[in-house]
Design a protein around this motif. Structure first.
Motif, PDB file in Angstrom:
ATOM      1  N   ALA A  32      -1.240   9.351  -8.214  1.00 25.67           N
ATOM      2  CA  ALA A  32      -1.189   9.957  -9.546  1.00 25.67           C
ATOM      3  C   ALA A  32       0.257  10.222  -9.969  1.00 25.67           C
ATOM      4  O   ALA A  32       0.631   9.988 -11.128  1.00 25.67           O
ATOM      5  N   ARG A  58       1.981   6.865 -10.816  1.00 22.49           N
ATOM      6  CA  ARG A  58       1.440   6.361 -12.084  1.00 22.49           C
ATOM      7  C   ARG A  58       2.013   7.146 -13.265  1.00 22.49           C
ATOM      8  O   ARG A  58       2.408   6.568 -14.278  1.00 22.49           O
ATOM      9  N   THR A  64      -6.175   1.659 -10.739  1.00 17.11           N
ATOM     10  CA  THR A  64      -6.130   3.105 -10.923  1.00 17.11           C
ATOM     11  C   THR A  64      -7.488   3.708 -11.308  1.00 17.11           C
ATOM     12  O   THR A  64      -7.853   4.781 -10.801  1.00 17.11           O
ATOM     13  N   ALA A 123      -9.120   6.800  -9.324  1.00 18.44           N
ATOM     14  CA  ALA A 123      -9.480   8.026 -10.040  1.00 18.44           C
ATOM     15  C   ALA A 123     -10.912   8.449  -9.715  1.00 18.44           C
ATOM     16  O   ALA A 123     -11.189   9.636  -9.473  1.00 18.44           O
ATOM     17  N   SER A 148     -11.109   9.883  -6.281  1.00 16.39           N
ATOM     18  CA  SER A 148     -10.406  11.154  -6.088  1.00 16.39           C
ATOM     19  C   SER A 148     -11.325  12.357  -6.227  1.00 16.39           C
ATOM     20  O   SER A 148     -11.014  13.438  -5.712  1.00 16.39           O
ATOM     21  N   VAL A 189      -5.377  17.006  -9.209  1.00 20.02           N
ATOM     22  CA  VAL A 189      -5.196  15.551  -9.180  1.00 20.02           C
ATOM     23  C   VAL A 189      -6.287  14.860  -9.986  1.00 20.02           C
ATOM     24  O   VAL A 189      -6.018  13.929 -10.760  1.00 20.02           O
ATOM     25  N   PHE A 240      -5.866  12.335 -13.365  1.00 20.82           N
ATOM     26  CA  PHE A 240      -6.525  11.044 -13.564  1.00 20.82           C
ATOM     27  C   PHE A 240      -7.422  11.072 -14.802  1.00 20.82           C
ATOM     28  O   PHE A 240      -7.472  10.105 -15.571  1.00 20.82           O
TER      29      PHE A 240
END
Length: 307
Positions: A20, A23, A40, A44, A47, A69, A73
Motif C-alpha cells: 500500500a 502504491r 493491486t 486489496a 488484505s 491498510v 486500499f
C-alpha cells in the motif's frame, strides 16, 4: 506464546502495508514492480484477512493497523466501482470499441458482428497485421466503417465518419480527426498500443510510449484515446495521462475492475489494461467489456456524448 502471536500478526500485516505504501508513493521504477502493481485489486481483497487474523490472535494494535491498510486500499479502489457524475454534454453520440486482435487471430466475422451489434462509429484495433487487415476488408468492414488510417505497431483506426490526419502519431498509435455530424468541431481519436513490459529492458519502452500519448486539451480540441495501454489504473504512467484532463470510461461507469486481459484461459488473475479515455467534457453514457474469440484480450466499448 504471546510474543509469537505478536510476531505472526505483524508479519502478516507487513507485506500488505509495504504494498500500500509503495502504491501510494507512485514509485514504479522497477521492472518487476511494474508487473506486480497491476494486481493491486487482488492484494486489496486479500488484505481484509489481516485485521481478522490479528483479532483472532488478540493483537489489537496489529488489528487497528490492518484496518488502516484496508482503508488505504479501499480509498484507492472505490472510484473504480462508484459511478461518477457526468458533465453537461449535448452533442452527438460516439460509439467506440477498442480491441486487440492478437496478431489478427480473431476471425473477421466476429469483428464485424461486434461492429454491427454495437453500431460502432469508431473501431480502434491493435495487433492487426496487414494480412488480417486485408481479411477484414474482404469480409466487408468498409460497408460499415468506410474510413481508415493505419499507424505503427499494427494499429488501425476505422471510422464511420470522414477522417483527417492532424499530424504525426506517437509510436504504437494512430491519430485522426473525425468530422462527426452535429458536433461543433472535429474530435480527435487516437488508437493506442503501447509497449508491453514483458521482460527487463522493455519497461523503458513502456514508460516512453505511455509518456508520448497526447495529453487532453480541455480548453481546445476534444480528444479520445482508445486501445491497449498495457497499463492499469495502478500505474503512475496512465494516471499522469489522466491528470491532463481525461476520464477513464470504465471508472466513470463504476466498471473499472472488469478484467480485459488475459482472456485466453492462462492461469493468471485478470487485469484491466485496455481503456477508453475521454476528455473530461465528454459524457460517458455506457461502458461494457466484450469477448474477442481467439484473442487474449477483451474488447472495451464506450458510448460517449460529445460536448
Amino acid at each position: 506464546m504471546g510474543r509469537w502471536k505478536t510476531f505472526v500478526a505483524w508479519a502478516l500485516l507487513a507485506p500488505f502495508a509495504v504494498w500500500a505504501a509503495v502504491r501510494l508513493s507512485g514509485w514504479d521504477s522497477s521492472f518487476r514492480w511494474v508487473q506486480l502493481v497491476s494486481f493491486t485489486p487482488y492484494v486489496a481483497a486479500a488484505s481484509v484477512a489481516v485485521p481478522v487474523a490479528a483479532l483472532v490472535l488478540r493483537r489489537k494494535g496489529a488489528a487497528l493497523a490492518g484496518v488502516a491498510v484496508v482503508a488505504v486500499f479501499a480509498a484507492l479502489l472505490a472510484p473504480r466501482v462508484l459511478p461518477d457524475s457526468e458533465p453537461v454534454a449535448k452533442g452527438p453520440e460516439l460509439r467506440v470499441l477498442a480491441a486487440n486482435l492478437l496478431f489478427g487471430r480473431t476471425p473477421p466475422a466476429d469483428v464485424l458482428s461486434l461492429v454491427r451489434v454495437l453500431d460502432l462509429d469508431v473501431l480502434a484495433l491493435s495487433e492487426l497485421p496487414s494480412q488480417a487487415k486485408d481479411a477484414l476488408d474482404d469480409a466487408g468492414i468498409r460497408e460499415y466503417l468506410p474510413y481508415a488510417e493505419d499507424g505503427t505497431n499494427d494499429t488501425t483506426l476505422y471510422s464511420a465518419h470522414p477522417l483527417t490526419v492532424p499530424g504525426p502519431s506517437p509510436a504504437g498509435a494512430v491519430r485522426a480527426e473525425l468530422t462527426v455530424p452535429g458536433a461543433a468541431e472535429p474530435v480527435e481519436v487516437v488508437a493506442v498500443h503501447t509497449c508491453a513490459p514483458l521482460y527487463p529492458g522493455l519497461d523503458r519502452c513502456w514508460r516512453e510510449s505511455q509518456a508520448a500519448l497526447p495529453p487532453a486539451t480541455p480548453d481546445g480540441r476534444v480528444r479520445v484515446l482508445a486501445g491497449d495501454f498495457n497499463a492499469t489504473l495502478d500505474h503512475t504512467t496512465i494516471r499522469d495521462v489522466l491528470a491532463t484532463g481525461y476520464r477513464d470510461a470504465a471508472e466513470v461507469r463504476g466498471s473499472a475492475l472488469a478484467p480485459t486481459w488475459p482472456a485466453d484461459g492462462r492461469p493468471l488473475p485478470g487485469v484491466v489494461i485496455d481503456h477508453v479515455l475521454a476528455d473530461r467534457r465528454v459524457a460517458v453514457l455506457d461502458y461494457a467489456v466484450h469477448p474477442l474469440p481467439d484473442s487474449d484480450h477483451r474488447g472495451v466499448f464506450a458510448l460517449l456524448r460529445l460536448p
